[in-house]
Design a protein around this motif. Structure first.
Motif, PDB file in Angstrom:
ATOM      1  N   ILE A   1      -6.526  -4.679  -4.401  1.00  0.00           N
ATOM      2  CA  ILE A   1      -7.333  -3.472  -4.636  1.00  0.00           C
ATOM      3  C   ILE A   1      -7.048  -2.398  -3.590  1.00  0.00           C
ATOM      4  CG2 ILE A   1      -9.663  -2.570  -4.886  1.00  0.00           C
ATOM      5  CD1 ILE A   1      -8.765  -4.418  -7.166  1.00  0.00           C
ATOM      6  N   ALA A   2      -7.255  -2.698  -2.309  1.00  0.00           N
ATOM      7  CA  ALA A   2      -7.046  -1.707  -1.254  1.00  0.00           C
ATOM      8  C   ALA A   2      -5.586  -1.706  -0.798  1.00  0.00           C
ATOM      9  CB  ALA A   2      -7.980  -1.983  -0.082  1.00  0.00           C
ATOM     10  N   GLU A   3      -5.183  -0.604  -0.190  1.00  0.00           N
ATOM     11  CA  GLU A   3      -3.784  -0.432   0.207  1.00  0.00           C
ATOM     12  C   GLU A   3      -3.288  -1.501   1.188  1.00  0.00           C
ATOM     13  OE1 GLU A   3      -1.212   3.097   2.310  1.00  0.00           O
ATOM     14  OE2 GLU A   3      -2.735   3.656   0.829  1.00  0.00           O
ATOM     15  N   PRO A   4      -4.060  -1.875   2.232  1.00  0.00           N
ATOM     16  CA  PRO A   4      -3.555  -2.911   3.145  1.00  0.00           C
ATOM     17  C   PRO A   4      -3.282  -4.236   2.432  1.00  0.00           C
ATOM     18  CG  PRO A   4      -5.367  -1.715   4.172  1.00  0.00           C
ATOM     19  CD  PRO A   4      -5.320  -1.277   2.740  1.00  0.00           C
ATOM     20  N   ALA A   5      -4.136  -4.614   1.482  1.00  0.00           N
ATOM     21  CA  ALA A   5      -3.919  -5.854   0.739  1.00  0.00           C
ATOM     22  C   ALA A   5      -2.659  -5.763  -0.112  1.00  0.00           C
ATOM     23  CB  ALA A   5      -5.134  -6.162  -0.136  1.00  0.00           C
ATOM     24  N   LEU A   6      -2.460  -4.624  -0.768  1.00  0.00           N
ATOM     25  CA  LEU A   6      -1.270  -4.443  -1.605  1.00  0.00           C
ATOM     26  C   LEU A   6      -0.008  -4.541  -0.755  1.00  0.00           C
ATOM     27  CD1 LEU A   6       0.104  -3.710  -4.276  1.00  0.00           C
ATOM     28  CD2 LEU A   6      -0.310  -1.297  -3.743  1.00  0.00           C
ATOM     29  N   LEU A   7       0.006  -3.880   0.402  1.00  0.00           N
ATOM     30  CA  LEU A   7       1.187  -3.913   1.268  1.00  0.00           C
ATOM     31  C   LEU A   7       1.455  -5.316   1.783  1.00  0.00           C
ATOM     32  CD1 LEU A   7       0.700  -0.610   3.305  1.00  0.00           C
ATOM     33  CD2 LEU A   7       2.225  -1.006   1.368  1.00  0.00           C
ATOM     34  N   ALA A   8       0.401  -6.017   2.213  1.00  0.00           N
ATOM     35  CA  ALA A   8       0.581  -7.365   2.753  1.00  0.00           C
ATOM     36  C   ALA A   8       1.163  -8.309   1.700  1.00  0.00           C
ATOM     37  CB  ALA A   8      -0.748  -7.902   3.282  1.00  0.00           C
ATOM     38  N   ILE A   9       0.673  -8.226   0.479  1.00  0.00           N
ATOM     39  CA  ILE A   9       1.152  -9.111  -0.587  1.00  0.00           C
ATOM     40  C   ILE A   9       2.596  -8.773  -0.979  1.00  0.00           C
ATOM     41  CG2 ILE A   9       0.845  -9.641  -3.044  1.00  0.00           C
ATOM     42  CD1 ILE A   9      -2.205  -9.592  -2.470  1.00  0.00           C
ATOM     43  N   LEU A  10       2.911  -7.484  -1.090  1.00  0.00           N
ATOM     44  CA  LEU A  10       4.274  -7.105  -1.450  1.00  0.00           C
ATOM     45  C   LEU A  10       5.258  -7.445  -0.338  1.00  0.00           C
ATOM     46  CD1 LEU A  10       3.723  -3.669  -3.241  1.00  0.00           C
ATOM     47  CD2 LEU A  10       4.079  -5.921  -4.277  1.00  0.00           C
TER      48      LEU A  10
ATOM     49  N   ARG B   1      -2.821   2.601  -7.194  1.00  0.00           N
ATOM     50  CA  ARG B   1      -3.614   1.371  -7.298  1.00  0.00           C
ATOM     51  C   ARG B   1      -4.934   1.741  -7.964  1.00  0.00           C
ATOM     52  NH1 ARG B   1      -6.975   1.990  -2.826  1.00  0.00           N
ATOM     53  NH2 ARG B   1      -6.185   3.507  -1.321  1.00  0.00           N
ATOM     54  N   PHE B   2      -5.821   0.743  -8.150  1.00  0.00           N
ATOM     55  CA  PHE B   2      -7.126   1.054  -8.730  1.00  0.00           C
ATOM     56  C   PHE B   2      -7.929   1.941  -7.776  1.00  0.00           C
ATOM     57  CE2 PHE B   2      -6.457  -3.017 -11.150  1.00  0.00           C
ATOM     58  CZ  PHE B   2      -6.418  -2.418 -12.397  1.00  0.00           C
ATOM     59  N   TRP B   3      -8.663   2.883  -8.325  1.00  0.00           N
ATOM     60  CA  TRP B   3      -9.359   3.919  -7.581  1.00  0.00           C
ATOM     61  C   TRP B   3     -10.858   3.603  -7.516  1.00  0.00           C
ATOM     62  CZ3 TRP B   3      -6.338   3.977 -11.796  1.00  0.00           C
ATOM     63  CH2 TRP B   3      -6.975   4.029 -13.053  1.00  0.00           C
ATOM     64  N   GLY B   4     -11.563   4.286  -6.597  1.00  0.00           N
ATOM     65  CA  GLY B   4     -12.972   3.995  -6.357  1.00  0.00           C
ATOM     66  C   GLY B   4     -13.878   4.229  -7.549  1.00  0.00           C
ATOM     67  N   SER B   5     -13.565   5.235  -8.361  1.00  0.00           N
ATOM     68  CA  SER B   5     -14.425   5.585  -9.502  1.00  0.00           C
ATOM     69  C   SER B   5     -13.986   4.909 -10.798  1.00  0.00           C
ATOM     70  CB  SER B   5     -14.418   7.106  -9.696  1.00  0.00           C
ATOM     71  OG  SER B   5     -13.089   7.564  -9.948  1.00  0.00           O
ATOM     72  N   LEU B   6     -13.291   3.792 -10.689  1.00  0.00           N
ATOM     73  CA  LEU B   6     -12.744   3.101 -11.854  1.00  0.00           C
ATOM     74  C   LEU B   6     -13.792   2.813 -12.925  1.00  0.00           C
ATOM     75  CD1 LEU B   6     -10.482   1.468 -13.275  1.00  0.00           C
ATOM     76  CD2 LEU B   6     -11.091  -0.462 -11.788  1.00  0.00           C
ATOM     77  N   GLN B   7     -15.038   2.507 -12.518  1.00  0.00           N
ATOM     78  CA  GLN B   7     -16.075   2.138 -13.479  1.00  0.00           C
ATOM     79  C   GLN B   7     -16.328   3.249 -14.499  1.00  0.00           C
ATOM     80  OE1 GLN B   7     -17.690  -1.037 -13.594  1.00  0.00           O
ATOM     81  NE2 GLN B   7     -18.127  -0.159 -15.603  1.00  0.00           N
ATOM     82  N   LEU B   8     -16.162   4.511 -14.100  1.00  0.00           N
ATOM     83  CA  LEU B   8     -16.382   5.609 -15.038  1.00  0.00           C
ATOM     84  C   LEU B   8     -15.399   5.537 -16.197  1.00  0.00           C
ATOM     85  CD1 LEU B   8     -17.591   8.288 -16.006  1.00  0.00           C
ATOM     86  CD2 LEU B   8     -16.045   9.471 -14.425  1.00  0.00           C
ATOM     87  N   ALA B   9     -14.126   5.285 -15.908  1.00  0.00           N
ATOM     88  CA  ALA B   9     -13.139   5.186 -16.982  1.00  0.00           C
ATOM     89  C   ALA B   9     -13.500   4.063 -17.950  1.00  0.00           C
ATOM     90  CB  ALA B   9     -11.749   4.945 -16.390  1.00  0.00           C
ATOM     91  N   ILE B  10     -13.937   2.926 -17.412  1.00  0.00           N
ATOM     92  CA  ILE B  10     -14.311   1.790 -18.259  1.00  0.00           C
ATOM     93  C   ILE B  10     -15.513   2.166 -19.120  1.00  0.00           C
ATOM     94  CG2 ILE B  10     -15.131  -0.587 -18.237  1.00  0.00           C
ATOM     95  CD1 ILE B  10     -13.619  -0.901 -15.540  1.00  0.00           C
ATOM     96  N   ASP B  11     -16.532   2.813 -18.516  1.00  0.00           N
ATOM     97  CA  ASP B  11     -17.716   3.214 -19.270  1.00  0.00           C
ATOM     98  C   ASP B  11     -17.375   4.210 -20.379  1.00  0.00           C
ATOM     99  OD1 ASP B  11     -19.301   1.613 -17.683  1.00  0.00           O
ATOM    100  OD2 ASP B  11     -19.973   3.242 -16.379  1.00  0.00           O
TER     101      ASP B  11
END
Length: 395
Positions: free
Chosen positions: A80-89, A286-296
């Motif tokens: 989800i967050a940038e540090p996690a994405l970088l660490a995994i990649l 990556r997924f953004w903070g307001s993602l729930q709005l798009a889903i709604d």
């Protein structure tokens, strides 16, 4: 159905992902560096675990994520967050047996580099703010700041600077005068360079959200920011779904295609109030903070991403509902408190900012039929209680 691991359980975007995938029938495992995370409290989380911080302990974070992948027989990993994405990649082959639906590390680093993105934008037909790039502290101290047009936005080229365990999160700052700019430049950490000194665009922020897969667009969404935290510009706390401008979507697709991007992305713009011209701010890959709005509103990006990542046929999503509004309650409270406690000058607000009375009126006016609580859901209430306790502890 897939078994999905979601990182950064403390993030609101992670909560939206967990709820989306849980409703779709996937088994969702949440990891977080914090005990009692926001997403882990959701009834849609099948399991939750604590792992080291991907920012300060990336090696330990990778070990912890791998352990959970093995324990729960995970199919798909969603950082989800940038540090996690970088660490995994960066871990590369250690995650070879799992699907992580992002491009390779070099491409992600390109898209995270605001200077490179802005340099590519004009060829895609996108306007960019006037700017000066400062490569290091020596160049910053030698800069003729009196020649710049104020106010100036100081924007690190990357949101996360440094490398490995030395990474730090970086933020945007504003300067209303040459004196203020000199002071801010002297206080900037080394990791903030290269630094962009940008013309400040006065106007509403809008986002174009896309899921690109195998060279095609699987999903499109757009929203307008109504309030932000901090008030001068940051995370949206109240926002509304809007019709996506076809021309701006086409420009955004060309920009992503320039980098060969595949996956979800938010392309952020500021619309100049005087001219109506949208200026590019950045790409959030990556997924953004307001993602729930798009889903709604009807665009379920997490479920769509897992679907295409696990081999489902490409399907164009139907039109979404315009005028749906989403409110991050505690973020909106923070916005209100900041506006009541500080003057517009202290908050670096542009001319014409709302008065305190207007801010209070707008805060109390929320509650129309199309409004949605981002975190508070009566069919899944525990995350809101967890967030409330965290907010109160922070106060």
């Amino acid at each position: 159905m897939a078994r999905v691991l979601v990182t950064d359980g403390e993030q609101r975007a992670a909560l939206a992902v967990v709820r989306s995938l849980g409703r779709a029938g996937h088994t969702v495992v949440v990891v977080s560096e914090h005990r009692g995370s926001l997403s882990g409290a959701s009834r849609h989380a099948a399991a939750t675990a604590r792992v080291p911080s991907p920012l300060t302990a990336p090696a330990g974070f990778v070990d912890g994520v791998l352990a959970q992948c093995q324990t729960h027989r995970i199919d798909v990993i969603l950082p989800i967050a940038e540090p996690a994405l970088l660490a995994i990649l960066e871990a590369g082959s250690r995650f070879a047996g799992y699907r992580c639906p992002w491009p390779d590390l070099s491409l992600v680093l390109c898209v995270q580099d605001k200077a490179r993105v802005l340099a590519a934008a004009p060829a895609a037909g996108i306007a960019i703010p006037a700017q000066t790039e400062v490569q290091d502290r020596a160049a910053a101290l030698a800069l003729e700041v009196g020649a710049l047009a104020y106010p100036v936005v100081m924007k690190p080229s990357r949101s996360v600077g440094g490398a490995a365990a030395a990474r730090v999160k970086l933020s945007v700052r504003h300067a209303a005068s040459a004196t203020e700019l000199r002071r801010e430049l002297a206080a900037m950490p080394e990791a903030a360079f290269p630094l962009l000194l940008q013309q400040r665009i006065i106007g509403p922020g809008i986002g174009i959200f896309l899921l690109r897969w195998e060279g095609r667009t699987s999903a499109t969404f757009a929203h307008r920011r109504l309030r932000e935290k901090p008030p001068s510009g940051g995370a949206s706390v109240f926002r509304e779904s809007i019709a996506a401008d076809p021309a701006l979507v086409a420009c955004s697709e060309r920009l992503l295609d320039h980098f060969g991007w595949s996956g979800v992305a938010m392309i952020e713009y500021k619309v100049d109030s005087a001219t109506g011209t949208p200026f590019l701010m950045e790409i959030n890959g990556r997924f953004w903070g307001s993602l729930q709005l798009a889903i709604d509103a009807g665009v379920d990006f997490p479920a769509l991403l897992v679907s295409v990542a696990t081999g489902a046929a490409h399907v164009q999503t139907p039109p979404y509902r315009v005028g749906v509004r989403s409110r991050w309650w505690w973020g909106d409270v923070d916005h209100l408190l900041a506006r009541l406690r500080h003057s517009p000058a202290e908050l670096a607000l542009p001319p014409g900012a709302s008065t305190r009375a207007q801010v209070v009126r707008d805060f109390l006016r929320c509650g129309a039929r199309e409004d949605r609580g981002e975190v508070l859901r009566w069919d899944d209430p525990l995350p809101f209680f967890a967030e409330t306790l965290a907010w109160l502890r922070g106060r």
